[in-house]
Design a protein around this motif. Structure first.
Motif, short mmCIF file in Angstrom:
data_model
loop_
_atom_site.label_atom_id
_atom_site.label_comp_id
_atom_site.label_asym_id
_atom_site.label_seq_id
_atom_site.Cartn_x
_atom_site.Cartn_y
_atom_site.Cartn_z
N GLN A 96 27.83 56.04 -49.65
CA GLN A 96 28.94 56.55 -50.46
C GLN A 96 28.49 57.74 -51.29
N ASN A 97 27.84 58.68 -50.59
CA ASN A 97 27.25 59.83 -51.28
C ASN A 97 27.31 61.05 -50.38
N ASN A 98 27.48 62.22 -50.99
CA ASN A 98 27.48 63.46 -50.23
C ASN A 98 26.05 64.00 -50.13
N PHE A 99 25.60 64.25 -48.89
CA PHE A 99 24.27 64.80 -48.68
C PHE A 99 24.41 66.21 -48.09
N PRO A 100 24.25 67.25 -48.90
CA PRO A 100 24.39 68.62 -48.40
C PRO A 100 23.29 68.96 -47.40
N PHE A 101 23.62 69.92 -46.52
CA PHE A 101 22.66 70.35 -45.50
C PHE A 101 21.70 71.39 -46.08
N GLY A 102 20.63 71.64 -45.35
CA GLY A 102 19.68 72.67 -45.74
C GLY A 102 18.64 72.17 -46.72
N ALA A 103 18.07 73.11 -47.48
CA ALA A 103 17.00 72.77 -48.42
C ALA A 103 17.06 73.64 -49.67
N GLY A 104 18.27 74.03 -50.05
CA GLY A 104 18.43 74.92 -51.20
C GLY A 104 18.65 74.19 -52.51
N ALA A 105 19.12 74.92 -53.51
CA ALA A 105 19.31 74.39 -54.86
C ALA A 105 20.32 73.25 -54.89
N LYS A 106 21.39 73.34 -54.10
CA LYS A 106 22.39 72.27 -54.06
C LYS A 106 21.78 70.97 -53.56
N VAL A 107 20.86 71.12 -52.63
CA VAL A 107 20.18 69.94 -52.08
C VAL A 107 19.29 69.31 -53.14
N ASP A 108 18.58 70.15 -53.89
CA ASP A 108 17.74 69.64 -54.98
C ASP A 108 18.58 68.85 -55.99
N GLN A 109 19.71 69.39 -56.35
CA GLN A 109 20.58 68.73 -57.32
C GLN A 109 21.11 67.40 -56.77
N ALA A 110 21.51 67.41 -55.50
CA ALA A 110 22.03 66.20 -54.87
C ALA A 110 20.94 65.13 -54.79
N ALA A 111 19.72 65.55 -54.47
CA ALA A 111 18.61 64.60 -54.37
C ALA A 111 18.32 63.96 -55.73
N TYR A 112 18.36 64.77 -56.77
CA TYR A 112 18.09 64.26 -58.12
C TYR A 112 19.17 63.26 -58.54
#
Length: 310
Positions: free
Chosen positions: A261-277
């Motif tokens: 129940q979570n959005n996992f953005p593609f790639g390895a950019g800043a949005k991904v860092d924020q989503a991972a955190y």
């Protein structure tokens, strides 16, 4: 006893290289000065003549079972004009072929997916009907439409490595190119066993020599592979493989998002860092590290962010 038969067909001049490459390993010598190429396949002798007959070359099949063999190339002689290049370079080979491509190697959350496809002459109409091209140039919506269609029409072999498995392989000494090489090699072998005479194309991600080293201990042995950069723009088997691989990748990510129940953005950019955190703050690092590639810089940045929070 079956009597020998003789059958003549026309091969478009621009398809000469495809025709010759297909029978190259069965080449024989001919003393006829007008013969451009000669081969012996099973009980069939094949002669391709040099003279250009208004855009075509004459191919003569003689022996037992010529109708079945010649029918394969009879389709080539009638390739519709609607099958046009969709890229600046155009399709370099429209004959029977095997090709592979991968997706997910640059995604922190996503898995690595490798697909190999066999593209036969009966698949030629697909190129124009569905405007086949590189999956990276096609929207995700189109991929979700094309993926299931092509999966039913084209033989393929698909392999997926989750990030948990990826991390295990990295810990065992595999780098990302060796992982890709093993996946490509395994997928290609499955189709090669069924279509041993089809040329094999791979979108080049390392040198052929390095690839050979990576798969030197692969249980299935070596393959004769043609490596080409931007192969998805030049060989339809690779283009279709890229679409099916992308379709499988999108499905995998959709299931992952449904489970957590979570959005996992593609790639390895800043949005991904924020989503991972944000995900780690809710689920914990033990869960996160099974879903991401731990050797990416994103993971180190995640650890640093978590340490600052503490």
């Amino acid at each position: 006893m079956k009597s020998n038969a003789l059958l003549t067909i026309k091969i478009p001049v621009e398809k000469t290289s495809v025709f010759i490459a297909f029978y190259e390993h069965e080449k024989i010598m001919s003393n006829n000065p007008y013969v451009l190429f000669a081969a012996r396949h099973d009980k069939i002798t094949i002669l391709l003549y040099e003279k250009d007959h208004h855009g075509f070359r004459k191919a003569v099949f003689s022996g037992q079972g010529v109708a079945t063999e010649a029918a394969l190339w009879g389709e080539v002689a009638s390739i519709p004009d609607t099958v046009k290049p969709k890229t600046t370079t155009g399709w370099q080979d429209l004959g029977p072929q095997i090709g592979s491509d991968e997706v997910g190697t640059g995604d922190f959350f996503g898995p690595i997916v490798v697909c190999a496809t066999y593209f036969g002459l009966k698949n030629l109409p697909l190129l124009d009907q569905y405007r086949i091209g590189d999956s990276k140039a096609i929207s995700d919506e189109q991929i979700r439409h094309l993926g299931p269609i092509l999966s039913k029409k084209v033989p393929f072999s698909l392999l997926t490595v989750s990030n948990d498995k990826y991390n295990q392989l990295v810990n065992q000494g595999f780098n990302i190119n060796k992982i890709k090489a093993w996946l490509h090699h395994s997928a290609l072998h499955k189709l090669h066993k069924k279509h041993p005479r089809a040329p094999i194309y791979v979108d080049q991600f390392c040198t052929p020599l390095q690839y050979a080293k990576y798969v030197s201990d692969h249980k299935d042995g070596r393959l004769d592979i043609i490596f080409q950069t931007k192969a998805e723009n030049q060989y339809p088997s690779v283009a279709i493989a890229s679409i099916i691989a992308r379709y499988a990748f999108l499905n995998y990510m959709a299931k992952l998002e449904s489970i957590y129940q979570n959005n996992f953005p593609f790639g390895a950019g800043a949005k991904v860092d924020q989503a991972a955190y944000e995900f780690t703050s809710k689920k914990g690092l033990d869960v996160t590290k099974t879903l991401v590639k731990n050797n990416f810089k994103n993971y180190q940045r995640l650890l640093e962010s978590l340490n600052k929070k503490d």
